[in-house]
Write a protein that holds these residues in place. Structure first.
Motif, short mmCIF file in Angstrom:
data_model
loop_
_atom_site.label_atom_id
_atom_site.label_comp_id
_atom_site.label_asym_id
_atom_site.label_seq_id
_atom_site.Cartn_x
_atom_site.Cartn_y
_atom_site.Cartn_z
N ILE A 102 -10.93 1.13 1.30
CA ILE A 102 -10.62 0.19 2.38
C ILE A 102 -9.11 0.02 2.46
O ILE A 102 -8.45 -0.21 1.44
N VAL A 103 -8.59 0.13 3.68
CA VAL A 103 -7.22 -0.26 3.99
C VAL A 103 -7.34 -1.47 4.89
O VAL A 103 -8.02 -1.42 5.93
N ALA A 109 -0.14 -14.25 2.70
CA ALA A 109 0.51 -13.76 1.48
C ALA A 109 -0.53 -13.32 0.46
O ALA A 109 -1.68 -13.79 0.47
N GLU A 110 -0.12 -12.45 -0.44
CA GLU A 110 -1.03 -11.98 -1.49
C GLU A 110 -1.58 -13.15 -2.30
O GLU A 110 -2.74 -13.12 -2.73
N CYS A 144 -4.42 -3.19 0.34
CA CYS A 144 -4.19 -4.29 1.27
C CYS A 144 -2.70 -4.50 1.47
O CYS A 144 -1.94 -4.55 0.51
N ILE A 145 -2.33 -4.63 2.73
CA ILE A 145 -0.95 -4.95 3.08
C ILE A 145 -0.94 -6.45 3.42
O ILE A 145 -1.46 -6.85 4.47
N ASN A 152 8.29 -3.88 8.37
CA ASN A 152 8.48 -3.69 6.93
C ASN A 152 7.17 -3.22 6.29
O ASN A 152 6.62 -3.88 5.43
N LEU A 153 6.69 -2.05 6.71
CA LEU A 153 5.42 -1.54 6.20
C LEU A 153 5.64 -0.58 5.04
O LEU A 153 6.57 0.22 5.06
N PRO A 154 4.75 -0.61 4.05
CA PRO A 154 4.84 0.33 2.93
C PRO A 154 4.21 1.68 3.32
O PRO A 154 3.15 2.06 2.82
N LEU A 155 4.87 2.39 4.23
CA LEU A 155 4.29 3.61 4.79
C LEU A 155 4.05 4.68 3.75
O LEU A 155 3.03 5.38 3.81
#
Length: 164
Positions: A102-103, A109-110, A144-145, A152-155
């Motif tokens: 799953i993405v 926030a985390e 999970c983002i 500011n994505l962790p591509l």
């Protein structure tokens, strides 16, 4: 390895984060993006077409924005129709040995998903993972983002997770 991303978004037309994620991998060889929001208008799911996509994949990934601690309703409808069609169809073991992950993107926030509200992010996804595990699919830890922001994505991490 062939990867299938099954994507759904209740508010696709306003998406920034998930559109950016999908665009970053759209030309990746051996990766298929099935945007259920576009291919299944009004919830009309072609079960046989979806089963064919699954059959051709080694890794299956659900991607969606997290709303109300769950998937978009279209993705749940997909599970009801397609997974039931597999279990009670002519090839109930067609998913055995494949991987599932799953993405998800979350505005919070985390720390909002650390369990202090009663459930962790992993807890939220237990029913989805259990459904796939029941069909013989091996789980991958969810990606999970948190505090999702299109600027500011962790591509690199996302591409690694989906095999791009």
């Amino acid at each position: 390895m062939k990867t299938l991303i099954l994507f759904a978004h209740t508010f696709w037309e306003n998406s920034k984060v998930n559109k950016a994620l999908l665009e970053s991998v759209q030309d990746t060889p051996n990766l298929t993006i099935e945007n259920l929001t576009l291919t299944c208008p009004n919830g009309n799911i072609d079960v046989e077409a979806q089963k064919a996509l699954l059959k051709n994949a080694d890794t299956i990934i659900f991607q969606f924005p997290l709303f109300w601690f769950s998937t978009p309703s279209l993705l749940k409808e997909w599970q009801d129709r397609v997974l039931t069609g597999i279990l009670y169809g002519s090839e109930p073991k067609m998913l055995e040995g494949k991987s599932f992950g799953i993405v998800t993107t979350a505005g919070g926030a985390e720390s909002s998903y650390d369990g202090h509200h009663g459930a962790t992010i992993e807890d939220i996804f237990v029913p989805i993972y259990h459904s796939f595990k029941y069909l013989g699919v091996k789980p991958k830890k969810p990606f999970c983002i948190f505090s999702a922001n299109a600027q500011n994505l962790p591509l690199a991490d996302y591409k690694a997770y989906v095999g791009a």
